[in-house]
Scaffold this motif. Structure first.
Motif, PDB file in Angstrom:
ATOM      1  N   LEU A 149      -3.663   1.586 -24.953  1.00  0.00           N
ATOM      2  CA  LEU A 149      -2.727   0.460 -25.610  1.00  0.00           C
ATOM      3  C   LEU A 149      -1.472   1.113 -25.787  1.00  0.00           C
ATOM      4  N   TYR A 150      -0.483   0.302 -25.672  1.00  0.00           N
ATOM      5  CA  TYR A 150       0.857   0.609 -26.226  1.00  0.00           C
ATOM      6  C   TYR A 150       0.857   1.026 -27.661  1.00  0.00           C
ATOM      7  N   ARG A 151       0.326   0.213 -28.411  1.00  0.00           N
ATOM      8  CA  ARG A 151      -0.008   0.615 -29.773  1.00  0.00           C
ATOM      9  C   ARG A 151      -1.488   0.138 -30.266  1.00  0.00           C
ATOM     10  N   LYS A 152      -1.827   0.778 -31.068  1.00  0.00           N
ATOM     11  CA  LYS A 152      -3.197   0.737 -31.558  1.00  0.00           C
ATOM     12  C   LYS A 152      -3.671  -0.877 -32.094  1.00  0.00           C
ATOM     13  N   ALA A 153      -2.353  -1.343 -32.894  1.00  0.00           N
ATOM     14  CA  ALA A 153      -2.367  -2.560 -33.310  1.00  0.00           C
ATOM     15  C   ALA A 153      -2.583  -3.816 -32.417  1.00  0.00           C
ATOM     16  N   ASP A 154      -2.219  -3.218 -30.923  1.00  0.00           N
ATOM     17  CA  ASP A 154      -2.338  -4.425 -29.912  1.00  0.00           C
ATOM     18  C   ASP A 154      -3.918  -5.012 -29.792  1.00  0.00           C
ATOM     19  N   ALA A 155      -4.677  -4.061 -30.373  1.00  0.00           N
ATOM     20  CA  ALA A 155      -6.201  -4.358 -30.113  1.00  0.00           C
ATOM     21  C   ALA A 155      -6.654  -5.660 -30.730  1.00  0.00           C
ATOM     22  N   ALA A 156      -5.884  -6.205 -31.811  1.00  0.00           N
ATOM     23  CA  ALA A 156      -6.123  -7.299 -32.530  1.00  0.00           C
ATOM     24  C   ALA A 156      -5.942  -8.647 -31.770  1.00  0.00           C
ATOM     25  N   ARG A 157      -5.390  -8.485 -30.510  1.00  0.00           N
ATOM     26  CA  ARG A 157      -5.320  -9.558 -29.752  1.00  0.00           C
ATOM     27  C   ARG A 157      -6.543  -9.745 -28.995  1.00  0.00           C
ATOM     28  N   ILE A 158      -7.695  -8.773 -29.002  1.00  0.00           N
ATOM     29  CA  ILE A 158      -8.638  -9.059 -28.237  1.00  0.00           C
ATOM     30  C   ILE A 158      -9.985  -9.187 -28.965  1.00  0.00           C
ATOM     31  N   LYS A 159     -10.724 -10.698 -28.819  1.00  0.00           N
ATOM     32  CA  LYS A 159     -11.700 -11.025 -29.527  1.00  0.00           C
ATOM     33  C   LYS A 159     -12.879 -10.918 -28.462  1.00  0.00           C
ATOM     34  N   THR A 160     -13.961 -10.301 -29.206  1.00  0.00           N
ATOM     35  CA  THR A 160     -15.185 -10.092 -28.545  1.00  0.00           C
ATOM     36  C   THR A 160     -16.196 -11.063 -28.742  1.00  0.00           C
ATOM     37  N   GLY A 161     -16.997 -10.897 -27.718  1.00  0.00           N
ATOM     38  CA  GLY A 161     -18.329 -11.930 -27.758  1.00  0.00           C
ATOM     39  C   GLY A 161     -19.198 -11.756 -26.582  1.00  0.00           C
ATOM     40  N   ASN A 162     -20.293 -12.341 -26.542  1.00  0.00           N
ATOM     41  CA  ASN A 162     -21.503 -12.266 -25.505  1.00  0.00           C
ATOM     42  C   ASN A 162     -21.583 -13.249 -24.670  1.00  0.00           C
ATOM     43  N   PHE A 163     -22.219 -13.145 -23.550  1.00  0.00           N
ATOM     44  CA  PHE A 163     -22.358 -14.046 -22.475  1.00  0.00           C
ATOM     45  C   PHE A 163     -23.290 -15.228 -23.151  1.00  0.00           C
ATOM     46  N   ASP A 164     -24.355 -14.959 -23.672  1.00  0.00           N
ATOM     47  CA  ASP A 164     -25.149 -15.991 -24.412  1.00  0.00           C
ATOM     48  C   ASP A 164     -24.245 -16.934 -25.325  1.00  0.00           C
TER      49      ASP A 164
END
Length: 802
Positions: A77-92
């Motif tokens: 990441l360029y900045r740690k805060a950029d991770a906030a743009r990533i939403k996680t989930g699962n295939f189900d």
């Protein structure tokens, strides 16, 4: 179609998937990162009474992968805060959410059946017309779309990122016969402009371009090594920076990447290339098979071609594998007469003739490996690509070679390469002989207009390399006589459209008297006959800082008048740039440290590559920034006083940035540290930095740039703030966090940034602060501890902590 990418789905959160997600987040794109849901509970989950359908359990795999990526060093990441743009989930639960994504990228395990099964599910939710691509490194792209709809196949393509995606620039685009041309064109453009990649269009052949040629080169080195009886250490010395490859060379790179990765690619190529004239090269030698059996895979198993052990007295030492006995022994120093002969040769391209002419075992190695590589790449056209420049692009961007195979061949000489191949019994493709017979003696040339061209085999003529019109290559300007002035450390070149460029070419682009002279000459020429100036270069790094060797020499000889003059000239040059009558634009990339950072602090605008590591690092060598850096950080802090935050807090933050020698891990973080400011720009593709900097200079000029006046109203805080800093420094010393010498440096830095011994907040001039800065810098060069630190940097590359 006017396609925009607002949201991307990444399917698979392993090392590649999570890091691809991070890089899209870097550039501001929203990301949906999905992975499988676990089939079993962990003991800790059972203890909490959780069930498999609990969201924390179902997203355990993807969340753990993302957390590992965010914590990785170097960071994706360029900045740690950029991770906030990533939403996680699962295939189900969340595969349906890809309906809201503009691009879906599959990055699951390298098994065709699993990929096809996932794509069948994807098609239930994917919005027609959106992009769908696979990050496979070897599975044929066309086989993945069997059974899919026309719209799916039309918008499907291979997009092969290289690991780590943030740092390795290659993105191979591999279409199928059914991929719509507009999709290919979009991906080529988007990868270049937005993702900062060297996008290479590849054919759907085994391992595509970079791995096909790169792994051949590695395996051929292994064969030649065995033939000549060379050691692991000798091969790494021969295949590292001396030929423009990474310092980790061949076997250290294998340890980092993992021997199993190289084995998988080599085995795949050996099995899938029945008509390759060099398919025998991909057969694994016995020692690699034995290493695989022993699980000596490199860093992931704590030993490979090298391993770290505890030696005498508990000191760590590196041992290398003896390939004859398969036993580890202390790593030996390597010396060859051929390598010694190249030491005075700084320009990479000039070394190859010397290397190939060597009379020792090193010369034999280079003649054999050059011959093998030249023959192999010549015969891969048109199999893997129709254009030779794509092979060079792929190897430079994917494997970190400074020169691609055909560029290396040009450096050696095309005719010489043909002779080497013939002497080694290698068969060069007929088109090369035809090219030479027609009077063409190089694969590349620069046109009279300064455009780099490649030899196009189909038309049997030179053609412009597509996309190069978006870049400014200083070598091309030099080749067409655009150098207006030059000395040993710098050049002034005409970029066209009324804009000049000052380029450094000192060692590590260190700022010495020659470079300062070049900067002043650039400003002088621009003010006289032009309308703007860019400071930038094509070297691996913008500048590693001031010439410490010169500082050390003057200080050691107690030539303080000379040293004072040198510092004053550096400050004056920075101020000359800042207060010239034409706009000056800095174009940093890579390292921009110490004086390199100070230079950019004094530009009207900075256009920085995203991968710019900027910082005022003088504190680490026992000094304070003396080229206007301390003054500028004080000034920039004072300009923020009206924004509402407590003034002491702002000053303390700036003080900590300088006193802890903070270096940004990206250009984006350089904004957070105050090295870049509102109006400065970040360019993701470093190849575009000079062109964008030139455009910025033109914009400033056309907007009616007027010469600014030096500031005389910089608010400094005086004794009140100084007392706060001195108390804090004393507390750090009492806690044994810093040394006595660090206390001296910190106190001098605080004295400057508070404006000296003033009884109350006062407005001062830039020159007032520069004088304090120069006096402090000069006094610190008289300290024995400072000289010891500088000497340590010059001899070992690392400062002493004393």
């Amino acid at each position: 179609m006017n396609r925009t990418i607002k949201k991307v789905a990444v399917l698979g959160s392993g090392v590649m998937g999570s890091r691809i997600a991070c890089h899209f987040a870097n550039i501001g794109v929203q990301v949906l990162l999905l992975d499988i849901a676990p089939k079993e509970l962990l003991p800790a989950e059972e203890a909490k009474g959780l069930k498999l359908d609990n969201p924390a359990v179902k997203n355990r795999i993807v969340n753990a992968s993302l957390q590992a990526a965010v914590a990785a060093n170097p960071s994706p990441l360029y900045r740690k805060a950029d991770a906030a743009r990533i939403k996680t989930g699962n295939f189900d639960d969340n595969l349906k959410d890809i309906a809201g994504c503009d691009w879906t990228i599959e990055v699951v395990v390298e098994r065709l059946d699993i990929k096809k099964s996932l794509f069948e599910r994807v098609e239930q939710f994917r919005k027609p017309g959106t992009l769908i691509t696979s990050n496979t490194s070897g599975i044929p792209i066309h086989m993945m779309t069997e059974g899919r709809s026309d719209d799916f196949r039309k918008h499907f393509c291979g997009t092969h990122f290289f690991n780590p995606p943030r740092y390795l620039k290659l993105l191979e685009i591999i279409p199928t016969p059914e991929t719509d041309k507009s999709v290919v064109d979009f991906l080529m453009h988007y990868g270049d402009l937005y993702l900062g990649k060297t996008t290479v269009l590849a054919k759907d052949t085994p391992a595509f371009i970079a791995n096909r040629v790169g792994v051949f080169a590695i395996m051929d080195v292994v064969q030649v090594m065995s033939e000549l009886g060379l050691t692991v250490e000798e091969v790494d010395k021969l295949t590292g920076p001396v030929i423009g490859h990474a310092k980790s060379a061949t076997f250290r790179t294998s340890d980092v990447v993992g021997l199993d990765t190289m084995i998988n690619v080599a085995n795949g190529l050996a099995q899938n290339l029945p008509n390759d004239e060099a398919k025998h090269v991909f057969q694994l030698p016995d020692f690699i098979k034995k290493m695989a059996e022993n699980k000596w895979l490199g860093d992931k198993t704590a030993q490979g071609f090298y391993k770290k052990v505890k030696g005498a007295g508990g000191k760590s030492e590196i041992q290398a594998l003896d390939l004859n006995t398969l036993e580890y022994k202390p790593s030996a120093k390597v010396k060859f007469a051929t390598l010694e002969a190249t030491k005075p040769i700084e320009k990479l391209a000039d070394r190859f003739k010397v290397l190939a002419a060597g009379k020792d075992k090193a010369g034999d190695f280079y003649r054999k490996t050059f011959a093998g590589l030249f023959a192999y790449v010549s015969n891969r056209i048109p199999e893997i690509t129709d254009s030779l420049y794509k092979i060079d692009d792929a190897l430079r961007a994917g494997f970190g070679w400074d020169l691609g195979p055909f560029e290396t061949w040009d450096a050696l000489g095309v005719q010489k390469g043909l002779e080497l191949a013939k002497a080694e019994g290698k068969t060069i493709a007929p088109w090369v002989e035809e090219m030479v017979a027609a009077g063409h003696t190089a694969f590349y040339k620069v046109s009279e207009a300064g455009v780099k061209q490649f030899y196009d085999i189909e038309s049997k003529s030179y053609q412009a390399i597509p996309g190069m019109e978006n870049f400014i290559i200083l070598d091309n300007l030099r080749a067409t006589g655009k150098v207006l002035w030059k000395n040993a450390g710098a050049s002034v070149l005409d970029m066209g459209d009324g804009i000049l460029n000052v380029e450094f070419h000192s060692k590590m682009n260190a700022l010495g008297s020659d470079v300062i002279q070049g900067l002043l000459k650039g400003v002088e020429l621009a003010e006289k006959d032009f309308r703007g100036l860019v400071v930038g270069n094509d070297a691996p790094n913008f500048s590693a800082g001031a010439n410490l060797g010169l500082v050390y020499m003057f200080a050691l000889d107690q030539e303080y008048d000379e040293l004072n003059l040198m510092i004053a000239q550096f400050q004056q040059a920075m101020m000359r740039m800042r207060y010239s009558s034409i706009p000056v634009v800095g174009a940093p990339h890579g390292l921009a440290l110490g004086g390199g950072c100070e230079l950019n602090l004094h530009c009207d605008r900075v256009v920085a590559a995203a991968e710019t590591y900027m910082g005022l690092v003088e504190f680490g060598v026992g000094l304070i920034p003396g080229g206007g850096g301390t003054k500028e950080m004080t000034l920039r802090t004072a300009l923020k006083y009206e924004e509402g935050e407590p003034e002491y807090n702002l000053l303390r933050n700036a003080f900590m940035t300088v006193s802890t020698a903070k270096v940004s891990t990206s250009a984006h973080e350089a904004f957070d540290l105050g090295f870049l400011r509102r109006g400065d720009e970040v360019v993701v593709n470093s190849n575009r930095v000079l062109a964008q900097a030139k455009a910025a200079a033109i914009e400033l000029a056309e907007d009616g740039y007027t010469q600014p006046l030096q500031k005389t109203n910089i608010k400094v805080q005086g004794k009140g703030a100084l007392g706060m800093f001195l108390t804090g420094v004393h507390a750090m010393k009492q806690g044994n966090y810093i040394s006595d010498h660090d206390v001296k440096i910190a106190n001098k830095l605080a004295y400057i940034m508070c404006g000296g011994d003033l009884s109350s907040p006062t407005e001062v001039s830039e020159q007032y602060l520069l004088d304090l800065e120069r006096e402090a810098f000069l006094s610190l060069t008289g300290e024995r501890k400072t000289l010891e630190r500088i000497q340590s940097i010059l001899t070992t590359g690392k400062p002493l902590r004393n």
